[in-house]
Design a protein around this motif. Structure first.
Motif, PDB file in Angstrom:
ATOM      1  N   SER A 180       0.830  -1.205   0.000  1.00  0.00           N
ATOM      2  CA  SER A 180       0.000   0.000   0.000  1.00  0.00           C
ATOM      3  C   SER A 180       0.865   1.256   0.000  1.00  0.00           C
ATOM      4  N   THR A 181       1.944   1.229   0.727  1.00  0.00           N
ATOM      5  CA  THR A 181       2.870   2.365   0.770  1.00  0.00           C
ATOM      6  C   THR A 181       3.462   2.628  -0.615  1.00  0.00           C
ATOM      7  N   PHE A 182       3.843   1.559  -1.322  1.00  0.00           N
ATOM      8  CA  PHE A 182       4.373   1.714  -2.678  1.00  0.00           C
ATOM      9  C   PHE A 182       3.318   2.297  -3.612  1.00  0.00           C
ATOM     10  N   VAL A 183       2.098   1.782  -3.546  1.00  0.00           N
ATOM     11  CA  VAL A 183       1.024   2.271  -4.423  1.00  0.00           C
ATOM     12  C   VAL A 183       0.727   3.738  -4.123  1.00  0.00           C
ATOM     13  N   ASN A 184       0.654   4.093  -2.844  1.00  0.00           N
ATOM     14  CA  ASN A 184       0.396   5.494  -2.480  1.00  0.00           C
ATOM     15  C   ASN A 184       1.533   6.408  -2.925  1.00  0.00           C
ATOM     16  N   ALA A 185       2.770   5.939  -2.816  1.00  0.00           N
ATOM     17  CA  ALA A 185       3.912   6.741  -3.282  1.00  0.00           C
ATOM     18  C   ALA A 185       3.836   6.920  -4.795  1.00  0.00           C
ATOM     19  N   HIS A 186       3.451   5.865  -5.504  1.00  0.00           N
ATOM     20  CA  HIS A 186       3.295   5.966  -6.965  1.00  0.00           C
ATOM     21  C   HIS A 186       2.239   7.017  -7.310  1.00  0.00           C
ATOM     22  N   ARG A 187       1.129   7.016  -6.602  1.00  0.00           N
ATOM     23  CA  ARG A 187       0.072   8.014  -6.838  1.00  0.00           C
ATOM     24  C   ARG A 187       0.570   9.427  -6.552  1.00  0.00           C
ATOM     25  N   HIS A 188       1.299   9.579  -5.451  1.00  0.00           N
ATOM     26  CA  HIS A 188       1.861  10.880  -5.088  1.00  0.00           C
ATOM     27  C   HIS A 188       2.814  11.363  -6.178  1.00  0.00           C
ATOM     28  N   ALA A 189       3.654  10.459  -6.672  1.00  0.00           N
ATOM     29  CA  ALA A 189       4.602  10.813  -7.722  1.00  0.00           C
ATOM     30  C   ALA A 189       3.881  11.196  -9.009  1.00  0.00           C
ATOM     31  N   THR A 190       2.861  10.429  -9.355  1.00  0.00           N
ATOM     32  CA  THR A 190       2.107  10.726 -10.576  1.00  0.00           C
ATOM     33  C   THR A 190       1.478  12.111 -10.489  1.00  0.00           C
ATOM     34  N   ALA A 191       0.895  12.427  -9.344  1.00  0.00           N
ATOM     35  CA  ALA A 191       0.274  13.740  -9.158  1.00  0.00           C
ATOM     36  C   ALA A 191       1.307  14.862  -9.242  1.00  0.00           C
ATOM     37  N   ALA A 192       2.542  14.573  -8.835  1.00  0.00           N
ATOM     38  CA  ALA A 192       3.614  15.574  -8.849  1.00  0.00           C
ATOM     39  C   ALA A 192       4.412  15.548 -10.157  1.00  0.00           C
ATOM     40  N   HIS A 193       4.007  14.693 -11.101  1.00  0.00           N
ATOM     41  CA  HIS A 193       4.711  14.541 -12.387  1.00  0.00           C
ATOM     42  C   HIS A 193       6.158  14.110 -12.178  1.00  0.00           C
ATOM     43  N   VAL A 194       6.339  13.170 -11.263  1.00  0.00           N
ATOM     44  CA  VAL A 194       7.653  12.624 -10.941  1.00  0.00           C
ATOM     45  C   VAL A 194       7.643  11.144 -11.309  1.00  0.00           C
ATOM     46  N   GLY A 195       8.706  10.691 -11.953  1.00  0.00           N
ATOM     47  CA  GLY A 195       8.817   9.271 -12.260  1.00  0.00           C
ATOM     48  C   GLY A 195       9.025   8.459 -10.994  1.00  0.00           C
ATOM     49  N   PHE A 196       8.356   7.323 -10.888  1.00  0.00           N
ATOM     50  CA  PHE A 196       8.500   6.471  -9.704  1.00  0.00           C
ATOM     51  C   PHE A 196       8.513   5.023 -10.158  1.00  0.00           C
ATOM     52  N   THR A 197       9.593   4.313  -9.882  1.00  0.00           N
ATOM     53  CA  THR A 197       9.697   2.910 -10.254  1.00  0.00           C
ATOM     54  C   THR A 197      10.364   2.114  -9.151  1.00  0.00           C
ATOM     55  N   VAL A 198      10.115   0.801  -9.191  1.00  0.00           N
ATOM     56  CA  VAL A 198      10.871  -0.126  -8.357  1.00  0.00           C
ATOM     57  C   VAL A 198      11.773  -0.930  -9.285  1.00  0.00           C
TER      58      VAL A 198
END
Length: 96
Positions: free
Chosen positions: A52-70
């Motif tokens: 859940s933490t990863f998914v929420n971080a991905h959403r936060h990054a998407t909203a901020a227009h920041v790339g987020f990957t594992v």
């Protein structure tokens, strides 16, 4: 926001006891960089709170227009991310 990639290297077993701190680390990295990569090669276990933490971080990054990957999930971690169908989203692959 600074340019560049923040690499967050994790290790060991990740569960509810560290999820709040992990959320803080990921959100700070997202707020300060144009891309965030979470290195999972040394992680042996994750629970649903961490997923859940990863998914929420991905959403936060998407909203901020920041790339987020594992990257480099192995063993149990890869199986869990695959079974929950989260891995393609977190690896940045198109799931359509």
């Amino acid at each position: 926001m600074s340019e560049g990639t923040a690499v967050v290297a994790l290790f060991g077993e990740l569960d509810i006891t560290g999820a709040a701190r992990l959320r803080e680390i990921l959100h700070n990295a997202i707020d300060q960089h144009s891309r965030v990569e979470v290195e999972l090669g040394q992680v042996r276990f994750v629970d649903s709170t961490v997923l859940s933490t990863f998914v929420n971080a991905h959403r936060h990054a998407t909203a901020a227009h920041v790339g987020f990957t594992v990257s480099n999930p192995v063993g149990h971690v890869r199986r869990v991310l695959t079974m929950t169908r989260i891995l393609p989203m977190l690896e940045g692959r198109d799931t359509r």
